[in-house]
Design a protein around this motif. Structure first.
Motif, PDB file in Angstrom:
ATOM      1  N   THR A  28      -6.882  -3.784   8.815  1.00  0.00           N
ATOM      2  CA  THR A  28      -6.882  -3.151   7.484  1.00  0.00           C
ATOM      3  C   THR A  28      -6.265  -1.761   7.557  1.00  0.00           C
ATOM      4  OG1 THR A  28      -8.949  -4.303   7.048  1.00  0.00           O
ATOM      5  CG2 THR A  28      -8.352  -2.604   5.487  1.00  0.00           C
ATOM      6  N   VAL A  29      -6.695  -0.989   8.571  1.00  0.00           N
ATOM      7  CA  VAL A  29      -6.168   0.382   8.724  1.00  0.00           C
ATOM      8  C   VAL A  29      -4.688   0.315   9.104  1.00  0.00           C
ATOM      9  CG1 VAL A  29      -6.414   2.563   9.974  1.00  0.00           C
ATOM     10  CG2 VAL A  29      -8.454   1.260   9.359  1.00  0.00           C
ATOM     11  N   TYR A  32      -2.351  -0.169   6.235  1.00  0.00           N
ATOM     12  CA  TYR A  32      -2.192   1.032   5.407  1.00  0.00           C
ATOM     13  C   TYR A  32      -0.913   1.788   5.788  1.00  0.00           C
ATOM     14  CZ  TYR A  32      -3.056   5.865   3.903  1.00  0.00           C
ATOM     15  OH  TYR A  32      -2.944   7.117   3.376  1.00  0.00           O
ATOM     16  N   TYR A  33      -0.573   1.736   7.082  1.00  0.00           N
ATOM     17  CA  TYR A  33       0.586   2.487   7.552  1.00  0.00           C
ATOM     18  C   TYR A  33       1.891   1.685   7.447  1.00  0.00           C
ATOM     19  CZ  TYR A  33      -2.882   5.810   9.132  1.00  0.00           C
ATOM     20  OH  TYR A  33      -3.907   6.714   9.160  1.00  0.00           O
ATOM     21  N   VAL A  38       2.946  -1.219  -3.415  1.00  0.00           N
ATOM     22  CA  VAL A  38       1.509  -1.188  -3.739  1.00  0.00           C
ATOM     23  C   VAL A  38       0.931  -2.598  -3.949  1.00  0.00           C
ATOM     24  CG1 VAL A  38      -0.210  -0.381  -5.423  1.00  0.00           C
ATOM     25  CG2 VAL A  38       1.592   1.156  -4.644  1.00  0.00           C
ATOM     26  N   ALA A  41       0.514  -4.191  -0.548  1.00  0.00           N
ATOM     27  CA  ALA A  41      -0.569  -3.513   0.187  1.00  0.00           C
ATOM     28  C   ALA A  41      -1.940  -3.944  -0.345  1.00  0.00           C
ATOM     29  CB  ALA A  41      -0.412  -1.999   0.072  1.00  0.00           C
ATOM     30  N   LEU A  42      -2.044  -4.040  -1.689  1.00  0.00           N
ATOM     31  CA  LEU A  42      -3.313  -4.484  -2.312  1.00  0.00           C
ATOM     32  C   LEU A  42      -3.674  -5.897  -1.869  1.00  0.00           C
ATOM     33  CD1 LEU A  42      -3.081  -3.258  -6.024  1.00  0.00           C
ATOM     34  CD2 LEU A  42      -4.966  -2.819  -4.472  1.00  0.00           C
ATOM     35  N   GLY A  45      -4.673  -5.875   1.891  1.00  0.00           N
ATOM     36  CA  GLY A  45      -5.972  -5.197   2.072  1.00  0.00           C
ATOM     37  C   GLY A  45      -7.130  -6.033   1.563  1.00  0.00           C
ATOM     38  N   LEU A  46      -6.984  -6.591   0.361  1.00  0.00           N
ATOM     39  CA  LEU A  46      -8.085  -7.378  -0.220  1.00  0.00           C
ATOM     40  C   LEU A  46      -8.244  -8.729   0.468  1.00  0.00           C
ATOM     41  CD1 LEU A  46      -7.788  -6.529  -4.018  1.00  0.00           C
ATOM     42  CD2 LEU A  46      -9.377  -5.610  -2.332  1.00  0.00           C
ATOM     43  N   ALA A  49     -10.179  -7.947   3.635  1.00  0.00           N
ATOM     44  CA  ALA A  49     -11.572  -7.640   3.255  1.00  0.00           C
ATOM     45  C   ALA A  49     -12.327  -8.924   2.893  1.00  0.00           C
ATOM     46  CB  ALA A  49     -11.585  -6.664   2.079  1.00  0.00           C
ATOM     47  N   SER A  50     -11.652  -9.848   2.200  1.00  0.00           N
ATOM     48  CA  SER A  50     -12.302 -11.106   1.815  1.00  0.00           C
ATOM     49  C   SER A  50     -12.640 -11.956   3.042  1.00  0.00           C
ATOM     50  CB  SER A  50     -11.390 -11.916   0.879  1.00  0.00           C
ATOM     51  OG  SER A  50     -11.106 -11.164  -0.266  1.00  0.00           O
ATOM     52  N   PRO A  88     -11.763  -6.642 -17.447  1.00  0.00           N
ATOM     53  CA  PRO A  88     -10.783  -5.537 -17.467  1.00  0.00           C
ATOM     54  C   PRO A  88      -9.356  -6.033 -17.343  1.00  0.00           C
ATOM     55  CG  PRO A  88     -12.020  -5.531 -15.403  1.00  0.00           C
ATOM     56  CD  PRO A  88     -12.682  -6.519 -16.305  1.00  0.00           C
ATOM     57  N   LEU A  89      -9.134  -7.112 -16.572  1.00  0.00           N
ATOM     58  CA  LEU A  89      -7.773  -7.629 -16.410  1.00  0.00           C
ATOM     59  C   LEU A  89      -7.254  -8.193 -17.727  1.00  0.00           C
ATOM     60  CD1 LEU A  89      -8.219  -9.349 -12.930  1.00  0.00           C
ATOM     61  CD2 LEU A  89      -7.040  -7.208 -13.428  1.00  0.00           C
ATOM     62  N   SER A  92      -6.314  -5.443 -20.043  1.00  0.00           N
ATOM     63  CA  SER A  92      -5.009  -4.891 -19.698  1.00  0.00           C
ATOM     64  C   SER A  92      -3.886  -5.764 -20.233  1.00  0.00           C
ATOM     65  CB  SER A  92      -4.912  -4.771 -18.171  1.00  0.00           C
ATOM     66  OG  SER A  92      -3.604  -4.492 -17.792  1.00  0.00           O
TER      67      SER A  92
ATOM     68  N   ALA B  38     -15.545  -3.632 -11.638  1.00  0.00           N
ATOM     69  CA  ALA B  38     -14.798  -3.899 -12.877  1.00  0.00           C
ATOM     70  C   ALA B  38     -14.407  -2.573 -13.530  1.00  0.00           C
ATOM     71  CB  ALA B  38     -15.644  -4.745 -13.826  1.00  0.00           C
ATOM     72  N   MET B  42     -10.616  -1.107 -14.293  1.00  0.00           N
ATOM     73  CA  MET B  42     -10.242  -0.618 -15.618  1.00  0.00           C
ATOM     74  C   MET B  42      -9.688   0.822 -15.539  1.00  0.00           C
ATOM     75  SD  MET B  42     -12.608  -1.508 -18.779  1.00  0.00           S
ATOM     76  CE  MET B  42     -11.895  -2.608 -19.948  1.00  0.00           C
ATOM     77  N   ILE B  45      -6.216   0.736 -13.781  1.00  0.00           N
ATOM     78  CA  ILE B  45      -5.165   0.198 -14.661  1.00  0.00           C
ATOM     79  C   ILE B  45      -4.819   1.215 -15.753  1.00  0.00           C
ATOM     80  CG2 ILE B  45      -4.695  -1.560 -16.446  1.00  0.00           C
ATOM     81  CD1 ILE B  45      -6.247  -3.555 -14.701  1.00  0.00           C
ATOM     82  N   ILE B 190     -17.433  -3.217   3.147  1.00  0.00           N
ATOM     83  CA  ILE B 190     -16.192  -3.867   3.586  1.00  0.00           C
ATOM     84  C   ILE B 190     -15.152  -3.824   2.455  1.00  0.00           C
ATOM     85  CG2 ILE B 190     -15.223  -6.184   4.049  1.00  0.00           C
ATOM     86  CD1 ILE B 190     -17.586  -6.618   5.969  1.00  0.00           C
ATOM     87  N   PHE B 191     -15.602  -3.873   1.191  1.00  0.00           N
ATOM     88  CA  PHE B 191     -14.672  -3.779   0.057  1.00  0.00           C
ATOM     89  C   PHE B 191     -14.443  -2.323  -0.366  1.00  0.00           C
ATOM     90  CE2 PHE B 191     -15.780  -8.263  -0.355  1.00  0.00           C
ATOM     91  CZ  PHE B 191     -14.512  -8.803  -0.542  1.00  0.00           C
ATOM     92  N   PRO B 194     -11.447  -0.292   1.981  1.00  0.00           N
ATOM     93  CA  PRO B 194     -10.016  -0.363   1.627  1.00  0.00           C
ATOM     94  C   PRO B 194      -9.733   0.078   0.201  1.00  0.00           C
ATOM     95  CG  PRO B 194     -10.935  -2.584   1.752  1.00  0.00           C
ATOM     96  CD  PRO B 194     -12.001  -1.641   2.225  1.00  0.00           C
ATOM     97  N   LEU B 198      -7.749   3.235   1.345  1.00  0.00           N
ATOM     98  CA  LEU B 198      -6.469   2.737   1.843  1.00  0.00           C
ATOM     99  C   LEU B 198      -5.514   2.247   0.760  1.00  0.00           C
ATOM    100  CD1 LEU B 198      -7.862   0.702   4.876  1.00  0.00           C
ATOM    101  CD2 LEU B 198      -7.017   3.041   4.880  1.00  0.00           C
ATOM    102  N   LEU B 199      -6.047   1.772  -0.376  1.00  0.00           N
ATOM    103  CA  LEU B 199      -5.136   1.111  -1.330  1.00  0.00           C
ATOM    104  C   LEU B 199      -4.753   2.010  -2.496  1.00  0.00           C
ATOM    105  CD1 LEU B 199      -6.868  -2.379  -1.382  1.00  0.00           C
ATOM    106  CD2 LEU B 199      -4.872  -1.698  -0.100  1.00  0.00           C
TER     107      LEU B 199
END
Lengths: 109, 199
Positions: A28-29, A32-33, A38, A41-42, A45-46, A49-50, A88-89, A92, B38, B42, B45, B190-191, B194, B198-199
């Motif tokens: 994960t770290v 980052y480098y 973006v 990277a997201l 990273g996720l 983490a998952s 939220p998504l 958006s 969440a 928001m 975004i 863990i969530f 990052p 990091l993100l």
């Protein structure tokens, strides 16, 4: 968890999971480098983490060998969690659709 | 009056009531942190591209947070080792791993204290930016969970462990339940790591 569990085998798995979690943290770290955009990277990273969270849940929390009632309870929780994240998504997306419609209407005039 | 199904499995669920109880509690915790995640999505975004600038201004310490991640992962290992020791009937090893778990929680909080004080010295407060507001809210709530987990584990490792000589299975089950909470706290971090650093 099952009463007739082989604890020695379990302990070996715990140490393997611990090693995998440490490698995951380093990855994960390291990610980052990396010189990536973006969204990439997201995603990286996720995803890491998952995977780490799944290892904790399956082996440390014994979800890999659990009763059905726990699985059903968690399935319901996951459904509500996804709905919570979608709010939220969706907001958006509808905002962007609204802005697009405004621009279209402005250009039509 | 004796409370039923504290050790033996309930015929309807196949589990003792404590196990059902802790999982129901954890599902409510998923929704609590879910609401905050969440909110985070928001805010990010809606930040109109200012998020990276706010994150850079906050000057989060990645090496310290990486150490904290490793400490929490190590504490999850010591937690399951404490439970495994009880399954093997080894009270001494249970206490060793139990106190190591509490100690790891303490190290995590000390590192968090240094991180927070560094922010305050630079006049970075929750009201300073949207990023810092959600950062302090989520990491602060997580730290409160670490404190709660430490108290829970300290009780069973200390005075609660006397039950080992009279009702070992009861103690083993309770340690498994406190372990489930502790692993959940690790899982949340863990969530958080990052997402904020990091993100």
């Amino acid at each position: 968890m099952s009463e007739h569990v082989d604890i020695d085998k379990q302990v070996r798995i715990y140490f393997l999971v611990f090693g995998a979690l440490m490698v995951g943290t380093a990855a994960t770290v390291g990610a980052y480098y990396l010189d990536v955009s973006v969204p990439v990277a997201l995603t990286i990273g996720l995803f890491i983490a998952s995977v780490k969270a799944s290892l904790v849940a399956c082996f440390f929390m014994h979800l890999i060998d659990e009763k059905k009632i726990i699985y059903w309870t968690l399935a319901l929780t996951v459904a509500f969690f996804i709905a919570l994240m979608a709010l939220p998504l969706l907001t958006s997306v509808t905002d962007q659709v609204g802005e697009f419609a405004e621009v279209e209407a402005h250009e039509a005039h | 009056m004796e409370i039923p199904y504290t050790v033996e499995a309930h015929p309807e669920t196949g589990l003792n009531n404590g196990k059902i109880g802790i999982w129901l509690f954890l599902t409510s915790e998923v929704m609590l942190f879910g609401a905050l995640f969440a909110t985070f999505i928001m805010l990010r975004i809606g930040s109109d591209g200012n998020w990276a600038a706010m994150q850079a201004e906050a000057e989060l310490n990645i090496p310290l947070a990486t150490v904290n991640t490793a400490v929490l992962i190590a504490s999850s290992l010591t937690m399951v080792m404490a439970w495994a020791s009880l399954m093997r009937g080894q009270l001494g090893r249970f206490k060793l791993f139990g106190w190591l778990t509490v100690g790891c929680g303490g190290i995590f909080l000390v590192i968090k204290y240094f991180e927070y004080t560094a922010k305050f010295e630079h006049h970075h407060y929750p009201e300073s930016s949207t990023f810092l507001a959600i950062y302090f809210a989520m990491t602060g709530l997580h730290a409160l969970h670490v404190i709660g987990g430490m108290a829970w584990n300290a009780y069973f490792t200390g005075p609660g462990s006397k039950v080992f000589h009279t009702n070992r299975q009861w103690l083993t089950d309770r340690v498994e339940h406190s372990g489930l909470f502790w692993h959940f706290v690790d899982l949340v971090w863990i969530f958080l790591f990052p997402v904020f650093y990091l993100l």
